[in-house]
Write a protein that holds these residues in place. Structure first.
Motif, PDB file in Angstrom:
ATOM      1  N   ILE A 251      64.422  14.063 -31.831  1.00 10.76           N
ATOM      2  CA  ILE A 251      63.560  13.070 -31.479  1.00 10.76           C
ATOM      3  C   ILE A 251      63.793  12.934 -29.819  1.00 10.76           C
ATOM      4  O   ILE A 251      62.990  12.644 -29.064  1.00 10.76           O
ATOM      5  CB  ILE A 251      63.773  11.708 -32.198  1.00 10.76           C
ATOM      6  CG1 ILE A 251      63.215  11.961 -33.653  1.00 10.76           C
ATOM      7  CG2 ILE A 251      62.801  10.387 -31.385  1.00 10.76           C
ATOM      8  CD1 ILE A 251      63.387  10.683 -34.625  1.00 10.76           C
ATOM      9  N   ALA A 252      65.165  12.935 -29.425  1.00  9.79           N
ATOM     10  CA  ALA A 252      65.459  12.507 -28.068  1.00  9.79           C
ATOM     11  C   ALA A 252      64.849  13.721 -27.394  1.00  9.79           C
ATOM     12  O   ALA A 252      64.573  13.431 -26.121  1.00  9.79           O
ATOM     13  CB  ALA A 252      67.008  12.481 -28.005  1.00  9.79           C
ATOM     14  N   GLY A 253      64.876  14.986 -27.759  1.00 12.11           N
ATOM     15  CA  GLY A 253      64.098  16.070 -27.141  1.00 12.11           C
ATOM     16  C   GLY A 253      62.581  15.677 -26.526  1.00 12.11           C
ATOM     17  O   GLY A 253      62.328  16.172 -25.426  1.00 12.11           O
ATOM     18  N   LYS A 254      62.053  15.246 -27.761  1.00 14.83           N
ATOM     19  CA  LYS A 254      60.577  14.978 -27.552  1.00 14.83           C
ATOM     20  C   LYS A 254      60.377  13.810 -26.614  1.00 14.83           C
ATOM     21  O   LYS A 254      59.386  13.719 -25.843  1.00 14.83           O
ATOM     22  CB  LYS A 254      59.864  14.651 -28.782  1.00 14.83           C
ATOM     23  CG  LYS A 254      59.808  15.637 -29.850  1.00 14.83           C
ATOM     24  CD  LYS A 254      59.296  15.269 -31.195  1.00 14.83           C
ATOM     25  CE  LYS A 254      59.220  16.729 -31.919  1.00 14.83           C
ATOM     26  NZ  LYS A 254      58.626  16.170 -33.437  1.00 14.83           N
ATOM     27  N   LEU A 255      61.425  12.891 -26.503  1.00 17.11           N
ATOM     28  CA  LEU A 255      61.251  11.729 -25.556  1.00 17.11           C
ATOM     29  C   LEU A 255      61.443  12.103 -24.576  1.00 17.11           C
ATOM     30  O   LEU A 255      61.247  11.335 -23.091  1.00 17.11           O
ATOM     31  CB  LEU A 255      62.246  10.713 -25.918  1.00 17.11           C
ATOM     32  CG  LEU A 255      61.822   9.990 -27.259  1.00 17.11           C
ATOM     33  CD1 LEU A 255      62.969   8.912 -27.526  1.00 17.11           C
ATOM     34  CD2 LEU A 255      60.642   9.159 -27.476  1.00 17.11           C
ATOM     35  N   GLY A 256      62.355  13.374 -24.076  1.00 18.17           N
ATOM     36  CA  GLY A 256      62.496  14.000 -22.833  1.00 18.17           C
ATOM     37  C   GLY A 256      61.218  14.440 -22.286  1.00 18.17           C
ATOM     38  O   GLY A 256      60.920  14.193 -20.926  1.00 18.17           O
ATOM     39  N   ASN A 257      60.322  14.968 -22.884  1.00 22.08           N
ATOM     40  CA  ASN A 257      58.932  15.142 -22.594  1.00 22.08           C
ATOM     41  C   ASN A 257      58.320  14.157 -22.064  1.00 22.08           C
ATOM     42  O   ASN A 257      57.283  14.406 -21.118  1.00 22.08           O
ATOM     43  CB  ASN A 257      58.223  16.277 -23.479  1.00 22.08           C
ATOM     44  CG  ASN A 257      58.965  17.473 -24.119  1.00 22.08           C
ATOM     45  OD1 ASN A 257      59.790  18.026 -22.964  1.00 22.08           O
ATOM     46  ND2 ASN A 257      59.055  17.911 -25.480  1.00 22.08           N
ATOM     47  N   VAL A 258      58.170  12.882 -22.804  1.00 22.75           N
ATOM     48  CA  VAL A 258      57.371  11.878 -22.785  1.00 22.75           C
ATOM     49  C   VAL A 258      57.990  11.361 -21.227  1.00 22.75           C
ATOM     50  O   VAL A 258      57.124  10.940 -20.296  1.00 22.75           O
ATOM     51  CB  VAL A 258      57.905  10.853 -23.725  1.00 22.75           C
ATOM     52  CG1 VAL A 258      57.217   9.526 -23.513  1.00 22.75           C
ATOM     53  CG2 VAL A 258      57.391  11.126 -24.986  1.00 22.75           C
ATOM     54  N   TYR A 259      59.350  11.308 -21.036  1.00 20.51           N
ATOM     55  CA  TYR A 259      59.565  10.966 -19.566  1.00 20.51           C
ATOM     56  C   TYR A 259      59.134  11.714 -18.635  1.00 20.51           C
ATOM     57  O   TYR A 259      58.671  11.109 -17.544  1.00 20.51           O
ATOM     58  CB  TYR A 259      61.414  10.788 -19.470  1.00 20.51           C
ATOM     59  CG  TYR A 259      62.006  10.688 -18.405  1.00 20.51           C
ATOM     60  CD1 TYR A 259      62.179   9.540 -17.839  1.00 20.51           C
ATOM     61  CD2 TYR A 259      62.161  11.858 -17.374  1.00 20.51           C
ATOM     62  CE1 TYR A 259      62.743   9.170 -16.455  1.00 20.51           C
ATOM     63  CE2 TYR A 259      62.664  11.559 -16.354  1.00 20.51           C
ATOM     64  CZ  TYR A 259      63.154  10.341 -15.814  1.00 20.51           C
ATOM     65  OH  TYR A 259      63.785  10.102 -14.505  1.00 20.51           O
ATOM     66  N   GLY A 260      59.119  13.125 -18.915  1.00 21.48           N
ATOM     67  CA  GLY A 260      58.349  13.888 -17.564  1.00 21.48           C
ATOM     68  C   GLY A 260      57.058  13.579 -17.533  1.00 21.48           C
ATOM     69  O   GLY A 260      56.594  13.701 -16.046  1.00 21.48           O
ATOM     70  N   ARG A 261      56.301  13.337 -18.473  1.00 22.07           N
ATOM     71  CA  ARG A 261      54.919  13.111 -18.381  1.00 22.07           C
ATOM     72  C   ARG A 261      54.567  11.783 -17.728  1.00 22.07           C
ATOM     73  O   ARG A 261      53.547  11.434 -17.058  1.00 22.07           O
ATOM     74  CB  ARG A 261      53.972  13.269 -19.627  1.00 22.07           C
ATOM     75  CG  ARG A 261      54.039  14.465 -20.325  1.00 22.07           C
ATOM     76  CD  ARG A 261      53.403  15.144 -21.471  1.00 22.07           C
ATOM     77  NE  ARG A 261      52.047  14.389 -21.694  1.00 22.07           N
ATOM     78  CZ  ARG A 261      51.373  14.529 -22.480  1.00 22.07           C
ATOM     79  NH1 ARG A 261      51.750  15.085 -23.738  1.00 22.07           N
ATOM     80  NH2 ARG A 261      50.038  14.062 -22.791  1.00 22.07           N
ATOM     81  N   VAL A 262      55.403  10.595 -18.272  1.00 15.84           N
ATOM     82  CA  VAL A 262      55.337   9.296 -17.387  1.00 15.84           C
ATOM     83  C   VAL A 262      55.840   9.474 -16.323  1.00 15.84           C
ATOM     84  O   VAL A 262      55.043   8.784 -15.126  1.00 15.84           O
ATOM     85  CB  VAL A 262      56.172   8.499 -18.243  1.00 15.84           C
ATOM     86  CG1 VAL A 262      56.170   6.919 -17.557  1.00 15.84           C
ATOM     87  CG2 VAL A 262      55.545   8.030 -19.420  1.00 15.84           C
ATOM     88  N   LYS A 263      56.844  10.205 -15.667  1.00 14.40           N
ATOM     89  CA  LYS A 263      56.864  10.324 -14.351  1.00 14.40           C
ATOM     90  C   LYS A 263      55.659  10.921 -13.498  1.00 14.40           C
ATOM     91  O   LYS A 263      55.728  10.913 -12.315  1.00 14.40           O
ATOM     92  CB  LYS A 263      58.223  11.089 -14.194  1.00 14.40           C
ATOM     93  CG  LYS A 263      58.905  11.626 -12.955  1.00 14.40           C
ATOM     94  CD  LYS A 263      60.103  12.190 -12.913  1.00 14.40           C
ATOM     95  CE  LYS A 263      60.729  12.267 -11.475  1.00 14.40           C
ATOM     96  NZ  LYS A 263      62.000  13.008 -11.443  1.00 14.40           N
ATOM     97  N   GLU A 264      55.299  11.884 -14.035  1.00 16.58           N
ATOM     98  CA  GLU A 264      53.847  12.456 -13.382  1.00 16.58           C
ATOM     99  C   GLU A 264      52.516  11.540 -13.228  1.00 16.58           C
ATOM    100  O   GLU A 264      51.867  11.726 -12.651  1.00 16.58           O
ATOM    101  CB  GLU A 264      53.393  13.654 -13.992  1.00 16.58           C
ATOM    102  CG  GLU A 264      54.394  14.887 -14.197  1.00 16.58           C
ATOM    103  CD  GLU A 264      54.147  15.976 -15.144  1.00 16.58           C
ATOM    104  OE1 GLU A 264      53.157  15.910 -15.739  1.00 16.58           O
ATOM    105  OE2 GLU A 264      54.737  16.763 -15.019  1.00 16.58           O
TER     106      GLU A 264
END
Length: 352
Positions: A251-264
Motif C-alpha cells: 500500500i505504501a508503494g501505491k501511495l508513492g505513485n499517488v504522491y507523484g501524481r499529486v505533485k504533477e
C-alpha cells in the motif's frame, strides 16, 4: 535505579500524556520552557524524564521545540515532529498539540482494542496445544506399555497415534530445534526488503484477514492525512509523511505513485480512486472535501467510519474464531480418546 531506567521503554501512553499535558499548559499561557519543567516533575517514567530534560536543555540553548524532539526519533516520530514544526510555523502550537494528542490517543485505543480482542483466541490455542502435548508425551506412553504385546491387534488409528507419540517423546529436541531453525530463517527472510514485501502482499490477499488489513490501513491513512491537513501541513509533505508510516509496504508503494501524481498537479481523489484499497464512498467523501475546502474534516470522518468497520470486523472474526478453535481442539482430543477406547475394546475381543 539508573540501570533499570536504561532498560525501561518509553511507551506510546507516555507520549500521549506528555502531548496532552503540554497542550493544556501552553493553552493556559505557560511558556514552553516552563511547561517542560513542570512536565519533568510529573513524569513517572525515568527514561522519558531524561528525554524531556534534554529537550528542555536544547530549547534553553536557543533551538526550536521541533528540532529538540527530532533528536529522539524512537520516541517522537517524523510525523510527530512535522506536526510540531507546522504548529510553530503557524503560531498555533497548542492547538496542533491538542489535535496530535487526540490522534495518538485514538490510534492507541484502536491498537489496544485489536490486541485485547485477540487475547482470548491466543490463550485458547496455547492451552489447547499444551493439553495435546501432555496427552501425547505423558499419557499415551502409559498405554503403549499395555499395547506393546498386541500391536497387530489394535486399530490402525491407535498404532499411528502411538507411533507419533513415541517419535515426539524421543525426538522432541530435534523437532524443537527444527522448528526454531525454521522460525529463525523465516524471521531473517521477512526482515529483508523482498521478504517483507512478499509477506505484506500475502496479508492483503489472505481470506477475511486481508480485508481487515485494508480497512485498518485506510483508517490509518485517512486519520493521519486528515490530522496533518487540519494542522496546516502542505499536502505534498503530508503525503510523504503518511507514506512512511503506513505499515503495509504494498500500500505504501501505491501511495508513492499517488504522491507523484499529486505533485504533477492532479487532485488527491483521482489517483486514490485508482487504488483498489479505497472504496467508492471514501473517494466521494474526499472529493467533496477537496471541492469544499474541508479535506481534513472529511478525511477524519472517513477514518472514523473505517475504524468502526474494522472494529466490527474484528468482533465478528473473534466471535467466529473462538468456537472454531474450541471445535478443532475438541476434534483432536476426541480423536485421541476414541483411538485409545477402540484399542481397549479390541483387547476384550482377543482370545486368551
Amino acid at each position: 535505579k539508573r540501570v533499570a531506567s536504561f532498560f525501561k521503554r518509553v511507551s506510546t501512553k507516555d507520549v500521549v500524556v506528555f502531548t496532552q499535558d503540554l497542550s493544556t499548559l501552553l493553552e493556559a499561557g505557560v511558556p514552553v520552557d516552563r511547561a517542560l519543567s513542570i512536565l519533568i516533575d510529573v513524569t513517572e517514567n525515568d527514561r522519558f524524564k531524561d528525554v524531556v530534560r534534554d529537550v528542555l536543555k536544547t530549547i534553553q540553548g536557543g533551538s526550536y521545540l521541533s528540532n529538540a524532539l527530532a533528536k529522539y526519533p524512537r520516541v517522537f516520530s517524523s510525523f510527530y515532529v512535522s506536526m510540531v514544526r507546522a504548529g510553530e510555523a503557524g503560531g498555533v502550537l497548542d492547538d496542533v498539540l491538542k489535535r496530535l494528542g487526540a490522534f495518538l490517543e485514538s490510534s492507541q485505543d484502536f491498537k489496544d482494542y485489536i490486541k485485547s480482542a485477540m487475547v482470548y483466541p491466543i490463550f485458547l490455542v496455547f492451552v489447547g496445544g499444551i493439553s495435546i502435548i501432555i496427552l501425547l508425551t505423558f499419557v499415551l506412553p502409559k498405554f503403549s506399555v499395555i499395547f506393546s504385546d498386541m500391536r497387530q491387534a489394535i486399530p490402525l488409528s491407535t498404532r499411528v497415534l502411538l507411533g507419533f507419540s513415541a517419535a515426539l517423546k524421543t525426538y522432541w529436541p530435534v523437532i524443537l530445534g527444527g522448528l526454531g531453525v525454521i522460525y529463525f530463517l523465516m524471521r531473517r527472510y521477512i526482515k529483508t526488503p523482498a521478504g517483507s514485501l512478499k509477506l505484506d502482499h500475502y496479508k492483503l490477499h489472505f481470506p477475511v484477514a486481508g480485508e481487515l488489513v485494508k480497512k485498518i490501513e485506510v483508517a490509518r491513512f485517512a486519520r493521519t492525512l486528515g490530522t496533518l491537513s487540519q494542522s496546516g501541513v502542505p499536502i505534498l509533505q503530508a503525503l510523504n509523511l503518511v507514506k512512511d508510516i503506513i505499515g503495509n509496504q504494498v500500500i505504501a508503494g501505491k501511495l508513492g505513485n499517488v504522491y507523484g501524481r499529486v505533485k504533477e498537479g492532479e487532485k488527491l481523489s483521482r489517483p486514490l480512486g485508482e487504488i483498489d484499497m479505497f472504496p467508492s464512498l471514501a473517494i466521494q467523501m474526499i472529493t467533496v472535501g477537496e471541492e469544499t475546502g474541508r479535506l481534513g474534516e472529511m478525511l477524519l470522518r472517513v477514518a472514523e467510519n473505517y475504524e468502526k468497520v474494522a472494529r466490527d470486523t474484528v468482533r465478528r472474526l473473534v466471535s467466529f474464531l473462538e468456537p472454531a478453535m474450541i471445535l478443532c481442539m475438541g476434534v483432536v482430543v476426541g480423536f485421541i480418546v476414541i483411538s485409545m477406547m477402540m484399542a481397549i475394546f479390541s483387547m476384550n475381543e482377543m482370545p486368551f
